[in-house]
Design a protein around this motif. Structure first.
Motif, PDB file in Angstrom:
ATOM      1  N   MET A 248       0.806  -1.225   0.000  1.00 33.44           N
ATOM      2  CA  MET A 248       0.000   0.000   0.000  1.00 33.44           C
ATOM      3  C   MET A 248       0.833   1.266   0.000  1.00 33.44           C
ATOM      4  N   ASP A 249       2.106   1.164   0.310  1.00 36.62           N
ATOM      5  CA  ASP A 249       3.013   2.303   0.227  1.00 36.62           C
ATOM      6  C   ASP A 249       2.506   3.520   1.004  1.00 36.62           C
ATOM      7  N   GLY A 250       2.002   3.279   2.217  1.00 33.04           N
ATOM      8  CA  GLY A 250       1.667   4.398   3.105  1.00 33.04           C
ATOM      9  C   GLY A 250       0.229   4.850   3.099  1.00 33.04           C
ATOM     10  N   ALA A 251      -0.605   4.346   2.193  1.00 24.87           N
ATOM     11  CA  ALA A 251      -2.000   4.798   2.148  1.00 24.87           C
ATOM     12  C   ALA A 251      -2.888   3.681   1.625  1.00 24.87           C
ATOM     13  N   GLY A 252      -4.040   3.502   2.273  1.00 31.43           N
ATOM     14  CA  GLY A 252      -4.967   2.479   1.820  1.00 31.43           C
ATOM     15  C   GLY A 252      -5.708   1.860   2.985  1.00 31.43           C
ATOM     16  N   THR A 253      -6.294   0.692   2.734  1.00 30.12           N
ATOM     17  CA  THR A 253      -7.062  -0.013   3.760  1.00 30.12           C
ATOM     18  C   THR A 253      -6.497  -1.414   3.945  1.00 30.12           C
ATOM     19  N   LEU A 254      -6.176  -1.742   5.188  1.00 30.22           N
ATOM     20  CA  LEU A 254      -5.741  -3.086   5.551  1.00 30.22           C
ATOM     21  C   LEU A 254      -6.933  -3.778   6.200  1.00 30.22           C
ATOM     22  N   ARG A 255      -7.411  -4.845   5.587  1.00 26.50           N
ATOM     23  CA  ARG A 255      -8.589  -5.541   6.108  1.00 26.50           C
ATOM     24  C   ARG A 255      -8.170  -6.916   6.620  1.00 26.50           C
ATOM     25  N   VAL A 256      -8.506  -7.193   7.870  1.00 29.17           N
ATOM     26  CA  VAL A 256      -8.200  -8.490   8.483  1.00 29.17           C
ATOM     27  C   VAL A 256      -9.525  -9.133   8.859  1.00 29.17           C
ATOM     28  N   ARG A 257      -9.769 -10.319   8.338  1.00 32.87           N
ATOM     29  CA  ARG A 257     -11.077 -10.942   8.495  1.00 32.87           C
ATOM     30  C   ARG A 257     -10.938 -12.405   8.887  1.00 32.87           C
ATOM     31  N   THR A 258     -11.820 -12.890   9.760  1.00 27.91           N
ATOM     32  CA  THR A 258     -11.868 -14.317  10.085  1.00 27.91           C
ATOM     33  C   THR A 258     -13.293 -14.819   9.904  1.00 27.91           C
ATOM     34  N   ARG A 259     -13.412 -16.093   9.549  1.00 32.68           N
ATOM     35  CA  ARG A 259     -14.736 -16.720   9.467  1.00 32.68           C
ATOM     36  C   ARG A 259     -14.579 -18.234   9.594  1.00 32.68           C
ATOM     37  N   TRP A 260     -15.655 -18.900   9.897  1.00 30.06           N
ATOM     38  CA  TRP A 260     -15.692 -20.353  10.041  1.00 30.06           C
ATOM     39  C   TRP A 260     -16.400 -20.924   8.821  1.00 30.06           C
ATOM     40  N   GLU A 261     -15.718 -21.807   8.108  1.00 28.26           N
ATOM     41  CA  GLU A 261     -16.256 -22.296   6.840  1.00 28.26           C
ATOM     42  C   GLU A 261     -15.913 -23.768   6.645  1.00 28.26           C
ATOM     43  N   ARG A 262     -16.926 -24.604   6.647  1.00 28.63           N
ATOM     44  CA  ARG A 262     -16.781 -26.040   6.364  1.00 28.63           C
ATOM     45  C   ARG A 262     -15.662 -26.687   7.201  1.00 28.63           C
ATOM     46  N   GLY A 263     -15.724 -26.506   8.495  1.00 25.83           N
ATOM     47  CA  GLY A 263     -14.794 -27.175   9.388  1.00 25.83           C
ATOM     48  C   GLY A 263     -13.407 -26.586   9.435  1.00 25.83           C
ATOM     49  N   ALA A 264     -13.241 -25.396   8.914  1.00 25.08           N
ATOM     50  CA  ALA A 264     -11.920 -24.756   8.928  1.00 25.08           C
ATOM     51  C   ALA A 264     -12.071 -23.272   9.228  1.00 25.08           C
ATOM     52  N   VAL A 265     -11.041 -22.715   9.841  1.00 28.61           N
ATOM     53  CA  VAL A 265     -10.982 -21.276  10.064  1.00 28.61           C
ATOM     54  C   VAL A 265     -10.355 -20.624   8.836  1.00 28.61           C
ATOM     55  N   VAL A 266     -11.019 -19.648   8.294  1.00 25.04           N
ATOM     56  CA  VAL A 266     -10.503 -18.909   7.137  1.00 25.04           C
ATOM     57  C   VAL A 266     -10.084 -17.525   7.608  1.00 25.04           C
ATOM     58  N   VAL A 267      -8.844 -17.170   7.327  1.00 22.75           N
ATOM     59  CA  VAL A 267      -8.307 -15.856   7.671  1.00 22.75           C
ATOM     60  C   VAL A 267      -7.945 -15.139   6.371  1.00 22.75           C
ATOM     61  N   GLU A 268      -8.402 -13.915   6.228  1.00 22.75           N
ATOM     62  CA  GLU A 268      -8.082 -13.119   5.044  1.00 22.75           C
ATOM     63  C   GLU A 268      -7.367 -11.847   5.465  1.00 22.75           C
TER      64      GLU A 268
END
Length: 472
Positions: free
Chosen positions: A372-392
């Motif tokens: 992002m070089d100093g500007a933008g949006t950092l999105r950190v997301r978690t969810r539970w999907e089909r028996g696994a933890v998904v992290v984005e």
């Protein structure tokens, strides 16, 4: 298959008949049909495969994506056999038949025996190259780890310096406030004031705390001016100091007049100074408390990040690890970057190596910030999907080309300038995810690049299996 067929293959030019006979005796001719898998990436490379005819695609999995690295399409092309000279050698890719054909399959142990008997120097040279490559990779990984540790240490020192300096300044100012409070007490005693009057002053002091909620700065400034004028008219010294202090605590002219009624004109100045000094001391104590709390929170974040006080394998809250990583890397997040957290409430704890997961989150967040070089949006997301933890972990940076995306997880691949990276961050991330039995990939989306990690709740599937890409 006989020696004549092998003799026609360029790979065996100059090889003697007795050597070819040894290979034929040690090996097995294997026929294959389209779609057959002859060997698999990450599995022990305990066989040497030489193409006789047909075609074999060499593919590798990166997360849920499959990338073709090359193909064996000319007789004499070979793969595997690394355990002939490296006991830890693993296949770099999966060999899947593209057409019908045949291969010569020689066990690695037999290949080593033939090599030792026929060309021991060649075996020594190959082993040396293999060890050197492994050592270079190890040193590069150590350099990457030390560089990351140095960055974290510098950032932590920076983060700790601000609250520590604030606490030091507050303590120095608190000493002066205490001196002022004792001086005003002596002046009250000399006035003199009775016990009842002092009790009345203390009751008025307890009414003060902070400015009225919702009061704007202009109203506060007007109240300060009114207080200063009133103090000046009553001959109270240092009105420019007492006025703002009292106004900030919620005092007004009416409050001062009530204090005057309690102690009388002779003790008015001493009473106001005592109240102001106690308010100042209380504010400074609150500042010390807040500063030390911030230091404590930072230490707790680093402790959680490093997992120093926990067993290596444990039930782990992924959101907690992500949050401690974000706090630890707070110094790396520019003012122009907005952090958006989307932690799903139904995500359970998973069995994992918590320290390694925090290393994984560090690499992904670090890459997102660089993009992002100093500007933008950092999105950190978690969810539970089909028996696994998904992290984005997503960023609104410049994005990735198809070529970069195809090689993003390759060892030593980097788009950074010389000296800015070793190209091991995402390779290490991939290894950590695979050690936990999960997968990692890149999902390009409109205006956002997202690294997606899937982690099963059951923990590492095979802690001792060879890491992908290590062939010697």
């Amino acid at each position: 298959m006989g020696r004549g067929e092998l003799r026609r293959i360029a790979l065996f030019e100059g090889t003697g008949d007795d050597q070819l006979q040894d290979l034929l005796a040690a090996g097995t001719e294997v026929s294959f049909e389209p779609g057959d898998v002859l060997f698999q990436e990450n599995h022990p490379a305990d066989s040497w495969w030489v193409l006789l005819d047909g075609g074999i695609d060499l593919v590798r999995h990166v997360g849920r994506d499959e990338t073709q690295l090359g193909s064996m399409d000319v007789p004499g092309r070979w793969a595997g056999g690394f355990r002939a000279w490296d006991e830890h050698g693993a296949y770099l890719a999966t060999g899947r038949a593209a057409t019908a054909g045949r291969v010569l399959c020689v066990p690695a142990a037999e290949l080593r025996r033939i090599w030792t008997a026929r060309f021991p120097l060649g075996l020594q040279l190959t082993e040396g190259v293999s060890r050197s490559a492994r050592n270079y990779e190890t040193m590069a990984r150590q350099r990457e780890a030390l560089a990351a540790l140095g960055t974290l240490a510098a950032g932590l020192a920076h983060e700790l310096n601000n609250p520590a300096a604030a606490a030091t300044r507050a303590v120095d100012a608190l000493a002066e406030a205490c001196d002022g409070m004792l001086t005003s007490l002596r002046r009250l005693a000399a006035a003199p004031v009775t016990a009842g009057q002092f009790t009345g002053v203390d009751a008025l002091r307890q009414e003060l705390g902070s400015a009225p909620p919702g009061e704007d700065l202009m109203a506060l400034a007007d109240r300060e001016d009114a207080l200063s004028d009133w103090l000046t008219r009553h001959g109270v010294a240092r009105d420019w100091v007492l006025g703002p202090e009292l106004a900030a605590a919620g005092a007004d002219v009416g409050w001062c007049e009530r204090l005057q009624e309690v102690v009388g004109e002779p003790a008015l100045a001493a009473g106001l100074e005592w109240v102001a000094s106690t308010l100042e001391a209380r504010g400074l104590l609150a500042e010390v408390k807040e500063s030390t709390r911030r230091i404590s929170d930072l230490v707790a974040a680093v402790r959680s990040y490093s997992q120093l006080d926990r067993a290596s394998m444990q039930r782990t809250d992924v959101a907690e690890g992500l949050e401690s990583t974000l706090r630890t890397l707070a110094h790396r997040i520019p003012a122009g970057v907005t952090v958006v957290r989307e932690y799903a409430a139904d995500v359970p704890r998973i069995q994992a190596l918590a320290g390694e997961l925090n290393q994984l989150w560090t690499h992904l967040v670090d890459n997102a910030l660089d993009a992002m070089d100093g500007a933008g949006t950092l999105r950190v997301r978690t969810r539970w999907e089909r028996g696994a933890v998904v992290v984005e972990v997503g960023d609104t940076g410049a994005g990735m080309t198809e070529e970069v995306r195809a090689h993003a997880f390759d060892p030593f691949f980097t788009t950074k300038g010389v000296g800015e990276g070793t190209g091991l961050g995402l390779d290490i991330s991939r290894r950590i995810v695979e050690r936990h039995g999960g997968d990692i990939g890149v999902d390009p989306r409109p205006g956002e690049t997202v690294f997606r990690v899937r982690l099963p709740s059951v923990g590492p599937a095979a802690r001792g299996r060879p890491a992908a890409g290590t062939a010697g």
